[in-house]
Design a protein around this motif. Structure first.
Motif, mmCIF file in Angstrom:
data_model
loop_
_atom_site.group_PDB
_atom_site.id
_atom_site.type_symbol
_atom_site.label_atom_id
_atom_site.label_comp_id
_atom_site.label_asym_id
_atom_site.label_seq_id
_atom_site.Cartn_x
_atom_site.Cartn_y
_atom_site.Cartn_z
ATOM 1 N N LEU A 1 0.805 -1.393 -0.136
ATOM 2 C CA LEU A 1 0.271 0.292 0.115
ATOM 3 C C LEU A 1 0.469 0.969 -0.204
ATOM 4 N N LEU A 2 2.182 1.077 -0.181
ATOM 5 C CA LEU A 2 2.953 2.287 0.595
ATOM 6 C C LEU A 2 3.902 3.156 -0.805
ATOM 7 N N ARG A 3 3.922 4.213 -0.542
ATOM 8 C CA ARG A 3 4.712 4.723 -2.032
ATOM 9 C C ARG A 3 5.257 6.017 -1.178
ATOM 10 N N ALA A 4 6.060 6.383 -2.138
ATOM 11 C CA ALA A 4 6.996 7.632 -1.899
ATOM 12 C C ALA A 4 6.000 8.422 -1.363
ATOM 13 N N GLY A 5 6.738 9.525 -0.250
ATOM 14 C CA GLY A 5 6.287 10.104 0.455
ATOM 15 C C GLY A 5 5.162 10.645 1.691
ATOM 16 N N ASP A 6 5.072 8.838 1.677
ATOM 17 C CA ASP A 6 4.653 8.299 3.256
ATOM 18 C C ASP A 6 4.734 8.341 4.635
ATOM 19 N N LEU A 7 4.343 8.471 5.151
ATOM 20 C CA LEU A 7 5.360 9.038 6.612
ATOM 21 C C LEU A 7 3.856 7.390 7.487
ATOM 22 N N VAL A 8 4.378 6.999 7.738
ATOM 23 C CA VAL A 8 4.412 5.876 8.820
ATOM 24 C C VAL A 8 4.342 6.372 10.307
ATOM 25 N N VAL B 1 10.218 6.248 1.925
ATOM 26 C CA VAL B 1 8.825 5.833 2.946
ATOM 27 C C VAL B 1 9.388 5.790 4.134
ATOM 28 N N VAL B 2 9.000 7.398 4.915
ATOM 29 C CA VAL B 2 9.192 6.760 5.896
ATOM 30 C C VAL B 2 9.145 6.013 6.985
#
Length: 162
Positions: free
Chosen positions: A11-18, A93-94
């Motif tokens: 589900l994750l992509r560049a720019g996602d903060l988790v 992805v951070v």
């Protein structure tokens, strides 16, 4: 937890903060290890407790994984500025363990994941206790905040008693 991380990576992509939260030994790092596998990044994903942050470049043209452990950091975003997470976020992805109250200002959209398990039995290294993935069940709650997560079906990721 590791398999849940692999599924979440899809589900994750560049720019996602988790943001990951949960007690010591809840499985946050094990989850992140699975994320790294799912994202296809280089290097062993281990707890960055003493180095604060590690960058794992992608092996397949995807976004790098920036894995941060904010446990030892007492301040808010201003203390995190030295890590340049705001610079890394657009192309990465951070994932920030123990980031609540410290990094929310980095993005108007974030995925908050809370891992709960019965206390006791932790092996003291910050990973799940009983086995590699921990044999005791966890309850994992996913909350998508902001427009990025409005149409994502997070409830399908974590069945009760992961």
């Amino acid at each position: 937890m590791r398999e849940l991380g692999r599924r979440t990576a899809a589900l994750l992509r560049a720019g996602d903060l988790v943001l990951l939260s949960g007690h010591l030994g809840a499985g946050k790092t094990t989850f992140t290890r699975g994320l790294g596998e799912g994202l296809g990044v280089r290097g062993a994903v281990t707890s960055p407790t003493f180095v604060i942050a590690r960058v794992h470049p992608s092996l397949r043209q995807g976004p790098p994984l920036v894995h941060v452990d904010a446990y030892r950091l007492g301040g808010g975003l201003e203390e995190m500025e030295d890590l340049d997470l705001d610079v890394s976020l657009p192309e990465s992805v951070v994932v920030v363990e123990w980031g609540e109250g410290k990094v929310e200002e980095l993005s108007e959209a974030r995925l908050q994941i809370v891992v709960e398990r019965q206390l006791g039995g932790a092996d003291g290294d910050g990973d799940a206790g009983a086995g590699e993935d921990g044999d005791d069940p966890r309850r994992v709650t996913f909350t998508g905040i902001g427009p990025r997560w409005a149409d994502v079906r997070l409830e399908d990721l974590a069945p009760e008693g992961v």
